[in-house]
Design an enzyme around this catalytic site. Structure first.
Site, PDB file in Angstrom:
ATOM      1  N   GLU A 263      -1.433   0.706 -10.941  1.00 46.38           N
ATOM      2  CA  GLU A 263      -2.313   0.444 -12.979  1.00 46.38           C
ATOM      3  C   GLU A 263      -3.573   1.664 -12.688  1.00 46.38           C
ATOM      4  O   GLU A 263      -3.898   1.321 -11.805  1.00 46.38           O
ATOM      5  CB  GLU A 263      -2.248  -0.721 -13.772  1.00 46.38           C
ATOM      6  CG  GLU A 263      -1.113  -1.553 -13.365  1.00 46.38           C
ATOM      7  CD  GLU A 263      -1.576  -3.031 -14.280  1.00 46.38           C
ATOM      8  OE1 GLU A 263      -2.768  -2.827 -14.664  1.00 46.38           O
ATOM      9  OE2 GLU A 263      -0.712  -3.587 -14.559  1.00 46.38           O
TER      10      GLU A 263
ATOM     11  N   HIS B  79      -0.695  -3.410 -20.266  1.00 50.93           N
ATOM     12  CA  HIS B  79      -1.807  -4.189 -19.754  1.00 50.93           C
ATOM     13  C   HIS B  79      -2.639  -4.600 -20.805  1.00 50.93           C
ATOM     14  O   HIS B  79      -3.445  -4.583 -21.057  1.00 50.93           O
ATOM     15  CB  HIS B  79      -2.952  -4.204 -18.545  1.00 50.93           C
ATOM     16  CG  HIS B  79      -3.227  -5.113 -17.972  1.00 50.93           C
ATOM     17  ND1 HIS B  79      -2.966  -5.196 -16.421  1.00 50.93           N
ATOM     18  CD2 HIS B  79      -2.994  -6.619 -17.761  1.00 50.93           C
ATOM     19  CE1 HIS B  79      -3.349  -6.586 -15.751  1.00 50.93           C
ATOM     20  NE2 HIS B  79      -3.045  -7.480 -16.416  1.00 50.93           N
TER      21      HIS B  79
ATOM     22  N   ARG C 246       1.694 -10.227 -12.966  1.00 46.79           N
ATOM     23  CA  ARG C 246       0.701  -8.887 -11.817  1.00 46.79           C
ATOM     24  C   ARG C 246       1.851  -7.461 -11.907  1.00 46.79           C
ATOM     25  O   ARG C 246       3.060  -8.391 -11.299  1.00 46.79           O
ATOM     26  CB  ARG C 246      -0.266  -9.149 -10.997  1.00 46.79           C
ATOM     27  CG  ARG C 246      -1.635 -10.142 -11.570  1.00 46.79           C
ATOM     28  CD  ARG C 246      -2.581  -9.070 -12.093  1.00 46.79           C
ATOM     29  NE  ARG C 246      -3.642  -9.839 -12.714  1.00 46.79           N
ATOM     30  CZ  ARG C 246      -3.849 -10.293 -14.035  1.00 46.79           C
ATOM     31  NH1 ARG C 246      -2.929 -10.498 -14.837  1.00 46.79           N
ATOM     32  NH2 ARG C 246      -4.875 -10.618 -13.650  1.00 46.79           N
TER      33      ARG C 246
END
Length: 304
Positions: free
Chosen positions: A248, A267, A220
């Site tokens: 993000e 991602h 992450r």
């Protein structure tokens, strides 16, 4: 006894309809829940559920289990009411994410992005490149994803060292990590996001990596101190591959857009064909156990 399960998509309805003891009911995220929600004992949030989860949970008086479609649970820890179980989808996305990590390292060592730029410029840029062969790769995170990566990378004649939360056979403990960083050509980070792992890859961590080493983050974004990484990349001392960032998505003016030595993807490591089938195979297994009166195997306890 039949469990009513709220499911966010038709694929899930079909998969769970084939399991005795489960009654899947489709709901539309962002819209009012169906009347069957009053009886729902299991909620399957949509993949990468947003901040509206709390409003949904408040409408489920009989809820006993939140079953995720993702392996990461950081968005849900602290949101699930007391007495309600939380289970992840560990085992569904490890293979595809490990595949991305191998592809990222191959792309960097064999300079595939550079050759593509040369093609667009009509340049025949013949030169030697590096290779994945004989590289020493340190994997920080010895769960499903870490094991899947090891299985895929070793046929390339790379050597893998595993680091987990606690030491065990074939796995070093986190307390050994600082001493291992300087002996490896690449570091893959695949830990869950917790209070302990937030900022794990900080300036000191990066400084211990040898010149020319590659950091790969498939965990992450907040696991990595972005400012510290940008400083190392800007100097040209390290290279990196990131599938996750903090924040993000990245704002237009973020330095990661232009920093040298970086391979960046949005991602997508686990987002590939067949991901629904793999995720719901885990969900079916977990809910079959739950319907039989057993605890899910991927139950979250504390911060994991």
């Amino acid at each position: 006894m039949t469990l009513t399960v709220l499911v966010p998509d038709e694929f899930g309805v079909k998969a769970l309809s084939e399991v005795d003891g489960l009654r899947p009911v489709r709901y539309q995220p962002g819209e009012p829940l169906p009347p069957e929600a009053a009886d729902a004992e299991v909620l399957v949030p949509r993949f990468l559920q947003g901040p509206d989860l709390g409003a949904v949970l408040a409408q489920l008086p009989r809820l006993r289990l939140v079953q995720l479609l993702s392996a990461g649970a950081e968005r849900f820890i602290g949101q699930v009411p007391d007495g309600v179980l939380l289970s992840t989808c560990r085992g569904a996305h490890g293979g595809s994410t490990a595949e991305w990590a191998v592809a990222a390292l191959l792309s960097i060592y064999r300079e595939l992005p550079g050759f593509e730029r040369a093609r667009r410029e009509r340049r025949w840029d013949y030169h030697y490149t590096d290779t994945l062969q004989d590289k020493r790769v340190l994997v920080v995170g010895a769960g499903d994803l870490g094991r899947q990566f090891r299985r895929r990378i070793e046929p390339f004649d790379a050597t893998v060292t595993m680091v987990g939360r606690t030491a065990r056979d074939g796995v070093h403990g986190m307390d050994e990590l600082p001493g291992l960083l300087g002996d490896h050509d690449a570091v893959l980070v695949v830990v869950p996001l917790t209070d302990e792992t937030t900022g794990l890859v900080d300036a000191e961590f990066l400084a211990r990596m040898p010149d020319g080493a590659v950091l790969v983050n498939a965990a992450r974004g907040p696991v990595v101190d972005t400012d510290a990484l940008v400083a190392e990349l800007s100097s040209g001392r390290l290279r990196a591959a990131l599938d996750v960032t903090e924040p993000e998505p990245l704002p237009d003016d973020h330095p990661l857009w232009n920093v040298p030595g970086l391979l960046l993807t949005p991602h997508v490591a686990g987002s590939c064909r067949g991901s629904d089938q793999r995720a719901y195979a885990v969900v079916v297994s977990e809910l079959t156990r739950f319907a039989a009166g057993l605890e899910p195997e991927n139950l979250v306890r504390g911060d994991y």
